[in-house]
Design an enzyme around this catalytic site. Structure first.
Site, mmCIF file in Angstrom:
data_model
loop_
_atom_site.group_PDB
_atom_site.id
_atom_site.type_symbol
_atom_site.label_atom_id
_atom_site.label_comp_id
_atom_site.label_asym_id
_atom_site.label_seq_id
_atom_site.Cartn_x
_atom_site.Cartn_y
_atom_site.Cartn_z
ATOM 1 N N SER A 139 0.849 -1.196 0.000
ATOM 2 C CA SER A 139 0.000 0.000 0.000
ATOM 3 C C SER A 139 0.878 1.237 0.000
ATOM 4 O O SER A 139 2.079 1.154 -0.289
ATOM 5 C CB SER A 139 -0.935 -0.022 1.205
ATOM 6 O OG SER A 139 -1.916 0.980 1.079
ATOM 7 N N ASN A 140 0.319 2.357 0.299
ATOM 8 C CA ASN A 140 1.078 3.619 0.385
ATOM 9 C C ASN A 140 0.406 4.497 1.431
ATOM 10 O O ASN A 140 -0.696 4.205 1.886
ATOM 11 C CB ASN A 140 1.129 4.290 -0.997
ATOM 12 C CG ASN A 140 -0.266 4.607 -1.493
ATOM 13 O OD1 ASN A 140 -0.958 5.441 -0.934
ATOM 14 N ND2 ASN A 140 -0.703 3.919 -2.547
#
Ligand code: C5P
Length: 406
Positions: A208-209
């Site tokens: 993810s980020n």
């Protein structure tokens, strides 16, 4: 900001910040609104009525006993014409007189006679601001339905530092346009993506980020406030659903692409603010991957590019949706944004240098450049302000395209 067909009556109080009210008047005029001005006697000591007369293109009401303006009941005609009364700066004295219901000058008399919403922008010295009697007066006015914007904190004209600064003219104008229910996106369908995506590695791990989703949520909230029918397709965030917005929550890029596809019929505007993961693990393990002793290799596959897909589908179509993309870059921000504009065939790219102060992931403010084939504009401030600016930019483009049917 759009003030078209609206009349804002500006009541100027006698404080040093009165000069900032000139800028506020100008913003209303710039937003194609009508501004009419009433001043207290004290205000005229700081700014000449002639200045407001020049900006507003109309006579400024100061003297209730002026035979010229009172021939037409100046204060009542101002009050009747008002869609919104903004009192800026609302000094401690003016706040007290408004609370008491006095009618001893052009501003208080107008305030007593209006039936529209009233927005106060207080400004005074910090010590005065903190005085319980001022707070009590404001609380009473709030309870009576008055709206208040600011004051901000910072250095004051008298050298003190603290709360009491008049809110910036832009901020007052935004609050004013909200109270006016600026519905310039009424009848438009807007689809927004926001937040990160999560690409599972196994049931307990993902790629993810750090996107918080705040920028996309701000676009959705502002578009809804401006009258649009808004759907927000959101990756995992901790943010509450914005008022009046249909929210579809997803996890992965593929789910986001599917949700966009399902919601995309008849949309007028697509804003891709999501930080969509470009890759996903080729195979997500059904059970938790056990820790080994050596290195692990993760094989990644590309995810669908949602924005580019829409760009390809609508390329060259006259009645297609307006497409807005975001570009978060660490270097050569504008050049990369221009490339993205072309490659993804969108109308506007909002370029964002990540890593700099006051911009990017997670924060409440942003510093962006709006990049189109013809323009380059820089915007800085709270994400809602950036959202307003993006929608302001889009509006004339949308106006060239018919609202979708159905
Ligand atoms: O190519 P890049 O990821 O930098 O482009 C960013 C823009 O493209 C954003 O508007 C983002 O929402 C959109 N995008 C997308 N689908 C992807 C990757 C990015 O819609 N798979």
């Amino acid at each position: 900001m759009n003030f078209q067909n609206r009349t804002v009556v500006l009541g100027v109080g006698g404080g040093i910040a009165a000069y900032k009210a000139c800028e506020l008047a100008r913003l209303v005029v710039k937003g194609r609104g009508t501004i009419r001005v009433a001043m207290t006697r004290a205000a005229t000591r700081f700014v000449q009525p002639l200045t407001f007369q020049a900006i507003s293109g109309g006579l400024v009401l100061v003297d209730l006993f002026d035979p010229a303006s009172e021939a037409t009941y100046g204060h009542l005609s101002l009050a009747r014409s008002a869609d919104l009364l903004v009192v800026a700066p609302a000094t401690a004295d003016l706040v007290a007189r408004l609370r008491a219901g006095m009618a001893d000058d052009a501003v208080t008399t107008t305030a007593l006679a209006v039936t529209c919403p009233v927005l106060l922008a207080p400004a005074m010295n910090t010590r005065m601001w903190r005085n319980p009697v001022v707070q009590e007066n404001l609380a009473a006015l709030r309870a009576r339905g008055f709206h208040v914007v600011g004051p901000g904190a910072g250095e004051l004209a008298d050298g003190d530092v603290g709360e009491g600064r008049l809110a910036e003219p832009e901020e007052i104008a935004v609050a004013a346009s909200r109270l006016l229910g600026n519905l310039d996106l009424a009848g438009r369908r807007v689809l927004v993506t926001a937040g990160p995506t999560r690409e599972p590695i196994d049931p307990v791990r993902f790629i993810s980020n750090p996107s918080s989703g705040k920028m996309g949520y701000a676009v959705a909230a502002v578009a809804a406030r401006r009258g649009a029918e808004v759907t927000l397709v959101s990756g995992p965030t901790v943010l509450p659903d914005p008022a009046g917005v249909k929210v579809v929550r997803v996890e992965t890029a593929e789910q986001m692409a599917k949700a966009v596809e399902a919601e995309s019929a008849a949309m007028d505007l697509f804003v891709g603010a999501a930080a969509v993961s470009d890759y996903r693990p080729q195979r997500a393990s059904a059970s938790k991957i056990k820790k080994g002793t050596g290195e692990e290799t993760l094989v990644l596959s590309r995810t669908p590019d949602i924005l580019a897909g829409l760009g390809a589908r609508w390329a060259g179509a006259k009645d297609g949706p307006v497409l807005v993309g975001f570009a978060a870059e660490t270097e050569e921000v504008i050049a990369r944004a221009r490339e993205k504009l072309k490659a993804k065939r969108c109308d506007l790219v909002v370029a964002n240098k990540v890593g700099g102060p006051g911009a990017g992931f997670g924060g409440d403010t942003n510093r962006v450049a709006l990049v189109s084939t013809t323009e380059l504009a820089e915007i800085e401030g709270p994400k809602e302000k950036v959202a307003e600016a993006i929608l302001d930019w889009i509006l004339p483009v949308l106006e060239g395209r018919r609202p979708k049917q159905g």
